[in-house]
Design a protein around this motif. Structure first.
Motif, PDB file in Angstrom:
ATOM      1  N   TYR A 248       0.829  -1.219   0.000  1.00 16.39           N
ATOM      2  CA  TYR A 248       0.000   0.000   0.000  1.00 16.39           C
ATOM      3  C   TYR A 248       0.859   1.263   0.000  1.00 16.39           C
ATOM      4  O   TYR A 248       0.667   2.168  -0.813  1.00 16.39           O
ATOM      5  CB  TYR A 248      -0.929  -0.022   1.214  1.00 16.39           C
ATOM      6  N   SER A 252       1.381   4.768  -2.238  1.00 18.79           N
ATOM      7  CA  SER A 252       0.869   6.020  -1.674  1.00 18.79           C
ATOM      8  C   SER A 252       1.988   6.979  -1.278  1.00 18.79           C
ATOM      9  O   SER A 252       1.830   8.201  -1.385  1.00 18.79           O
ATOM     10  CB  SER A 252      -0.025   5.727  -0.469  1.00 18.79           C
ATOM     11  N   MET A 281     -11.328   8.659  -1.173  1.00 22.34           N
ATOM     12  CA  MET A 281     -11.196   7.451  -0.378  1.00 22.34           C
ATOM     13  C   MET A 281     -12.218   7.383   0.766  1.00 22.34           C
ATOM     14  O   MET A 281     -12.534   6.305   1.259  1.00 22.34           O
ATOM     15  CB  MET A 281      -9.785   7.350   0.220  1.00 22.34           C
ATOM     16  N   SER A 310      -7.481  -7.486   1.547  1.00 18.82           N
ATOM     17  CA  SER A 310      -6.210  -7.564   0.823  1.00 18.82           C
ATOM     18  C   SER A 310      -6.432  -7.759  -0.672  1.00 18.82           C
ATOM     19  O   SER A 310      -5.787  -7.105  -1.506  1.00 18.82           O
ATOM     20  CB  SER A 310      -5.366  -8.706   1.392  1.00 18.82           C
ATOM     21  N   MET A 313      -7.686  -4.611  -2.316  1.00 26.75           N
ATOM     22  CA  MET A 313      -6.625  -3.641  -2.570  1.00 26.75           C
ATOM     23  C   MET A 313      -5.842  -4.008  -3.832  1.00 26.75           C
ATOM     24  O   MET A 313      -5.438  -3.130  -4.607  1.00 26.75           O
ATOM     25  CB  MET A 313      -5.694  -3.540  -1.376  1.00 26.75           C
ATOM     26  N   SER A 316      -7.729  -2.686  -6.707  1.00 28.02           N
ATOM     27  CA  SER A 316      -7.612  -1.229  -6.856  1.00 28.02           C
ATOM     28  C   SER A 316      -6.298  -0.840  -7.527  1.00 28.02           C
ATOM     29  O   SER A 316      -6.256   0.101  -8.329  1.00 28.02           O
ATOM     30  CB  SER A 316      -7.737  -0.558  -5.485  1.00 28.02           C
ATOM     31  N   LEU A 317      -5.224  -1.546  -7.204  1.00 29.38           N
ATOM     32  CA  LEU A 317      -3.919  -1.239  -7.794  1.00 29.38           C
ATOM     33  C   LEU A 317      -3.852  -1.607  -9.271  1.00 29.38           C
ATOM     34  O   LEU A 317      -3.028  -1.073 -10.022  1.00 29.38           O
ATOM     35  CB  LEU A 317      -2.825  -1.981  -7.020  1.00 29.38           C
ATOM     36  N   TYR A 332      -8.728   3.947  -8.274  1.00 31.98           N
ATOM     37  CA  TYR A 332      -7.817   3.362  -7.293  1.00 31.98           C
ATOM     38  C   TYR A 332      -8.096   3.901  -5.900  1.00 31.98           C
ATOM     39  O   TYR A 332      -8.160   3.148  -4.920  1.00 31.98           O
ATOM     40  CB  TYR A 332      -6.371   3.669  -7.714  1.00 31.98           C
ATOM     41  N   THR A 336      -9.386   1.544  -2.943  1.00 33.85           N
ATOM     42  CA  THR A 336      -8.408   1.411  -1.860  1.00 33.85           C
ATOM     43  C   THR A 336      -8.996   1.874  -0.536  1.00 33.85           C
ATOM     44  O   THR A 336      -8.743   1.263   0.513  1.00 33.85           O
ATOM     45  CB  THR A 336      -7.136   2.223  -2.172  1.00 33.85           C
ATOM     46  N   PHE A 340      -8.846  -0.779   2.378  1.00 28.94           N
ATOM     47  CA  PHE A 340      -7.980  -0.494   3.523  1.00 28.94           C
ATOM     48  C   PHE A 340      -8.812  -0.206   4.769  1.00 28.94           C
ATOM     49  O   PHE A 340      -8.395  -0.498   5.890  1.00 28.94           O
ATOM     50  CB  PHE A 340      -7.057   0.679   3.204  1.00 28.94           C
TER      51      PHE A 340
END
Length: 418
Positions: A248, A252, A281, A310, A313, A316-317, A332, A336, A340
């Motif tokens: 993550y 970021s 977010m 997990s 995420m 999202s990536l 994303y 995320t 998260f």
């Protein structure tokens, strides 16, 4: 606070009185601490390094972060272990929290007045050491004071605070993109004031009369080794959190440079867009935090939530990896936030249930906090290496996907928590 906390047995008289105040204070102090973790590396420090060394900003930020990571790795468990043994009229956690906040805040102010990379590296390393010295006893509040059946609620609150801190911190920091020294000073003052309020409103009983075994350096240092063979659940939980947090924060922490060099925005445009991505977010993050922690309490399960978060995420990536646009960065951010949020709402509760020695809660949580603090500190260095050696920002997103998926897989072998 009890002198010998356990995971499932908190004295009855400590369960309800002050719990609401404790919850509120824990959230407020965590928001401030994680605002720093979210704002400084990704915005303030990234802009400061870019101003000092524009031609080598990626590598320079990676080196500074790697140096700070060493301090973070050592400070967290050591301060936790020492707080377990502290005897004072103010309790065992409060002195370490207050000292860490004061010195960490002053170190942040020092970072902001730096005009060369060496000064910035030293001051940021000191800030990492002292802030992680605050984080370990703060994290021990949950196993110390909260009964196991309520830890999902407190874990949700802590997760919400962490995410709100990161989001709000990024937005606030972006407003100081052209006044970096003032931005560092604002965050330094906030952590000092926020911790002082928490300590004063959530007082611990004196531990002056508490007796411990005689201090021996050999035993003290040996205590930091927690055998994966003897405590496999602890080891798997550690690995799972380490991998996900690293994946993550590898993205970021380099978000400013991603928007600048990968998406193609100017630095001013990137600084303007970062608060909007942070705000994107929030809806999913808040919804999942509010829902996931209490839901996991009701069903008595933690692992499915952590694994689902997990994998979410990882999804999202995948968006900016293949789409390479501002819209993909908003996608994303939205996904995320939800993923998260679910993760932080439940994973802390899972962590408190795999501690091998309840009497050493702060030290053991400090060791586990290495899986939280160290990857955050290492992430810029890892990102710099991936970008330089594996072919740019697409490889960064691909690497992050691999890391968070491996984090999900690491949760599967845990047997003591459903």
């Amino acid at each position: 606070m009890t002198t010998t906390p356990t995971r499932a047995t908190v004295p009855a008289e400590r369960r309800l009185p002050g719990q609401r105040r404790l919850l509120t204070g824990l959230m407020a102090n965590s928001v401030t601490l994680y605002a720093i973790y979210g704002a400084v590396p990704a915005v303030l420090l990234a802009n400061l390094v870019a101003d000092i060394a524009p031609e080598s900003k990626s590598t320079s930020l990676g080196v500074i972060s790697a140096v700070g990571a060493v301090g973070a790795m050592l400070a967290n468990p050591i301060s936790g272990a020492l707080s377990d043994r502290t005897r004072s009229r103010y309790g065992r956690r409060a002195p370490w929290m207050a000292g860490g906040a004061l010195l960490g805040g002053l170190s942040l102010i020092a970072v902001g007045v730096g005009n060369n990379l060496l000064w910035v590296a030293v001051a940021w390393t000191l800030a990492q050491i002292f802030l992680n010295g605050l984080q370990a006893p703060l994290t021990a509040v949950i196993p110390d004071r909260v009964p196991e059946e309520r830890r999902g609620l407190f874990s949700s609150a802590a997760g919400l605070a962490q995410m709100l801190g990161a989001v709000v911190g990024t937005a606030v920091a972006a407003a100081f993109a052209n006044a970096l020294g003032l931005g560092f000073a604002v965050f330094g003052v906030l952590i000092i004031a926020g911790t002082a309020v928490f300590v004063l409103l959530n007082r611990e009983p004196s531990t002056v009369e508490v007796r411990h075994e005689p201090f021996r350096w050999k035993d003290f240092l040996r205590g930091f080794w927690i055998s994966p063979r003897a405590h496999p659940d602890f080891a798997w939980a550690f690995l799972g959190r380490f991998l996900l947090i690293l994946g993550y924060y590898a993205v970021s922490s380099y978000q400013l440079y991603v928007l600048d060099d990968y998406i193609g925005l100017t630095r001013d445009q990137a600084n303007d867009l970062m608060p909007l991505l942070s705000l994107a977010m929030l809806p999913g993050m808040i919804a999942m935090i509010v829902i996931s922690g209490p839901w996991s309490d009701r069903v008595g399960r933690r692992k499915p939530f952590v694994i689902a978060a997990s994998l979410g995420m990882a999804l999202s990536l995948f968006l900016p990896l293949v789409l390479h646009s501002e819209a993909s960065m908003f996608g994303y951010a939205i996904l995320t936030g939800a993923a998260f949020g679910m993760y932080m709402a439940v994973d802390t509760a899972l962590m408190t249930q795999v501690l091998p020695r309840p009497d050493d809660a702060a030290k053991d949580m400090g060791v586990l906090n290495i899986a939280n603090a160290l990857p955050q500190a290492l992430a810029p260095a890892v990102a710099a290496a991936v970008i330089a050696l594996l072919g740019g920002y697409r490889s960064l997103f691909a690497t992050a996907i691999v890391l968070v998926v491996l984090g999900a897989v690491s949760i599967l072998p845990i047997r003591g928590v459903r």
